[in-house]
Design a protein around this motif. Sequence first.
Motif, PDB file in Angstrom:
ATOM      1  N   THR A   1      40.921  31.182  16.485  1.00  0.00           N
ATOM      2  CA  THR A   1      41.398  32.488  16.945  1.00  0.00           C
ATOM      3  C   THR A   1      40.837  32.816  18.320  1.00  0.00           C
ATOM      4  N   GLN A   2      39.561  32.526  18.533  1.00  0.00           N
ATOM      5  CA  GLN A   2      38.954  32.784  19.841  1.00  0.00           C
ATOM      6  C   GLN A   2      39.682  31.988  20.925  1.00  0.00           C
ATOM      7  N   ASN A   3      40.038  30.753  20.620  1.00  0.00           N
ATOM      8  CA  ASN A   3      40.754  29.931  21.599  1.00  0.00           C
ATOM      9  C   ASN A   3      42.149  30.474  21.890  1.00  0.00           C
ATOM     10  N   VAL A   4      42.852  30.929  20.859  1.00  0.00           N
ATOM     11  CA  VAL A   4      44.182  31.517  21.058  1.00  0.00           C
ATOM     12  C   VAL A   4      44.073  32.772  21.927  1.00  0.00           C
ATOM     13  N   VAL A   5      43.133  33.638  21.592  1.00  0.00           N
ATOM     14  CA  VAL A   5      42.933  34.889  22.330  1.00  0.00           C
ATOM     15  C   VAL A   5      42.538  34.590  23.777  1.00  0.00           C
ATOM     16  N   ALA A   6      41.616  33.651  23.989  1.00  0.00           N
ATOM     17  CA  ALA A   6      41.155  33.305  25.341  1.00  0.00           C
ATOM     18  C   ALA A   6      42.273  32.676  26.165  1.00  0.00           C
TER      19      ALA A   6
ATOM     20  N   LYS B   1      45.512  33.145  25.924  1.00  0.00           N
ATOM     21  CA  LYS B   1      46.460  34.208  26.314  1.00  0.00           C
ATOM     22  C   LYS B   1      45.867  35.066  27.427  1.00  0.00           C
ATOM     23  N   PHE B   2      44.564  35.377  27.327  1.00  0.00           N
ATOM     24  CA  PHE B   2      43.920  36.189  28.350  1.00  0.00           C
ATOM     25  C   PHE B   2      43.888  35.449  29.685  1.00  0.00           C
ATOM     26  N   ASN B   3      43.588  34.165  29.634  1.00  0.00           N
ATOM     27  CA  ASN B   3      43.541  33.374  30.862  1.00  0.00           C
ATOM     28  C   ASN B   3      44.905  33.294  31.546  1.00  0.00           C
ATOM     29  N   GLU B   4      45.980  33.340  30.782  1.00  0.00           N
ATOM     30  CA  GLU B   4      47.324  33.380  31.367  1.00  0.00           C
ATOM     31  C   GLU B   4      47.511  34.634  32.221  1.00  0.00           C
ATOM     32  N   ILE B   5      46.895  35.727  31.808  1.00  0.00           N
ATOM     33  CA  ILE B   5      47.013  36.999  32.538  1.00  0.00           C
ATOM     34  C   ILE B   5      46.234  36.959  33.846  1.00  0.00           C
ATOM     35  N   ILE B   6      45.003  36.459  33.802  1.00  0.00           N
ATOM     36  CA  ILE B   6      44.130  36.557  34.976  1.00  0.00           C
ATOM     37  C   ILE B   6      44.245  35.377  35.923  1.00  0.00           C
ATOM     38  N   LYS B   7      44.804  34.262  35.462  1.00  0.00           N
ATOM     39  CA  LYS B   7      44.899  33.068  36.306  1.00  0.00           C
ATOM     40  C   LYS B   7      45.639  33.325  37.622  1.00  0.00           C
ATOM     41  N   PRO B   8      46.774  34.048  37.617  1.00  0.00           N
ATOM     42  CA  PRO B   8      47.459  34.295  38.890  1.00  0.00           C
ATOM     43  C   PRO B   8      46.619  35.077  39.912  1.00  0.00           C
ATOM     44  N   TYR B   9      45.554  35.718  39.448  1.00  0.00           N
ATOM     45  CA  TYR B   9      44.686  36.503  40.331  1.00  0.00           C
ATOM     46  C   TYR B   9      43.419  35.734  40.686  1.00  0.00           C
ATOM     47  N   ASP B  10      43.390  34.443  40.366  1.00  0.00           N
ATOM     48  CA  ASP B  10      42.268  33.555  40.694  1.00  0.00           C
ATOM     49  C   ASP B  10      40.946  34.091  40.146  1.00  0.00           C
ATOM     50  N   LEU B  11      40.989  34.539  38.885  1.00  0.00           N
ATOM     51  CA  LEU B  11      39.790  35.038  38.217  1.00  0.00           C
ATOM     52  C   LEU B  11      39.537  34.238  36.955  1.00  0.00           C
ATOM     53  N   SER B  12      38.268  34.076  36.629  1.00  0.00           N
ATOM     54  CA  SER B  12      37.886  33.555  35.316  1.00  0.00           C
ATOM     55  C   SER B  12      37.616  34.763  34.418  1.00  0.00           C
ATOM     56  N   SER B  13      37.554  34.528  33.124  1.00  0.00           N
ATOM     57  CA  SER B  13      37.274  35.643  32.212  1.00  0.00           C
ATOM     58  C   SER B  13      35.872  36.212  32.469  1.00  0.00           C
ATOM     59  N   GLU B  14      34.931  35.353  32.858  1.00  0.00           N
ATOM     60  CA  GLU B  14      33.575  35.829  33.162  1.00  0.00           C
ATOM     61  C   GLU B  14      33.573  36.696  34.422  1.00  0.00           C
ATOM     62  N   GLN B  15      34.333  36.298  35.443  1.00  0.00           N
ATOM     63  CA  GLN B  15      34.428  37.096  36.666  1.00  0.00           C
ATOM     64  C   GLN B  15      35.065  38.454  36.361  1.00  0.00           C
ATOM     65  N   TYR B  16      36.104  38.434  35.544  1.00  0.00           N
ATOM     66  CA  TYR B  16      36.756  39.681  35.131  1.00  0.00           C
ATOM     67  C   TYR B  16      35.743  40.576  34.410  1.00  0.00           C
ATOM     68  N   ASN B  17      34.952  39.993  33.532  1.00  0.00           N
ATOM     69  CA  ASN B  17      33.948  40.746  32.803  1.00  0.00           C
ATOM     70  C   ASN B  17      32.944  41.393  33.766  1.00  0.00           C
ATOM     71  N   VAL B  18      32.507  40.663  34.779  1.00  0.00           N
ATOM     72  CA  VAL B  18      31.586  41.224  35.776  1.00  0.00           C
ATOM     73  C   VAL B  18      32.233  42.412  36.485  1.00  0.00           C
ATOM     74  N   LEU B  19      33.488  42.275  36.878  1.00  0.00           N
ATOM     75  CA  LEU B  19      34.178  43.378  37.553  1.00  0.00           C
ATOM     76  C   LEU B  19      34.254  44.615  36.655  1.00  0.00           C
ATOM     77  N   ARG B  20      34.532  44.425  35.388  1.00  0.00           N
ATOM     78  CA  ARG B  20      34.601  45.566  34.464  1.00  0.00           C
ATOM     79  C   ARG B  20      33.223  46.205  34.290  1.00  0.00           C
ATOM     80  N   ILE B  21      32.187  45.392  34.230  1.00  0.00           N
ATOM     81  CA  ILE B  21      30.824  45.927  34.124  1.00  0.00           C
ATOM     82  C   ILE B  21      30.506  46.769  35.350  1.00  0.00           C
TER      83      ILE B  21
END
Length: 152
Positions: free
Chosen positions: A26-31, A33-53
């Motif tokens: 489930t974590q892999n499926v969720v990740a 799908k999330f990576n599909e969203i942020i990939k066009p913006y040249d972000l990793s999920s960790e980078q996105y997390n830093v921005l939200r923090i």
Amino acid sequence: MEIEKVVKSNINLDDSKKIILNIIYTQNVVADKFNEIIKPYDLSSEQYNVLRILRGQKGRPANMCIIQERMLSKNSNTTRLIDKLLLKELVTREVCPENRRKIEVLITNKGLELLKILDPKVIEYENQFADNLSATEKAQLNTLLEKYRTLK
């Protein structure tokens, strides 16, 4: 789909093993799908997390310790993440005037604008998964996951 079918298992798996496999899958499926969203913006999920923090700091700088302790992935290399976000001009980094050993990081307007673009996409993504569950099931799943990851 049952996890046995996903992993193409011919044997009966005990519930403890099925839980672990289900969580990992489930974590892999969720990740993914999330990576599909942020990939066009040249972000990793960790980078996105830093921005939200940093956005959550509401204009106050965050030091590396604050960022690290709030990261979802505790194994992230925070310095490397900040360096990459600096190159993209999404954050600034300065030495703290009161304590020269302390580094302060702020999100830039460019970083805030990127999050504004991503926010509705992320909400839609979250709702795609959550819409499969009733309100009671969502609350129950959160309770069970929190209970499950608390080791004795």
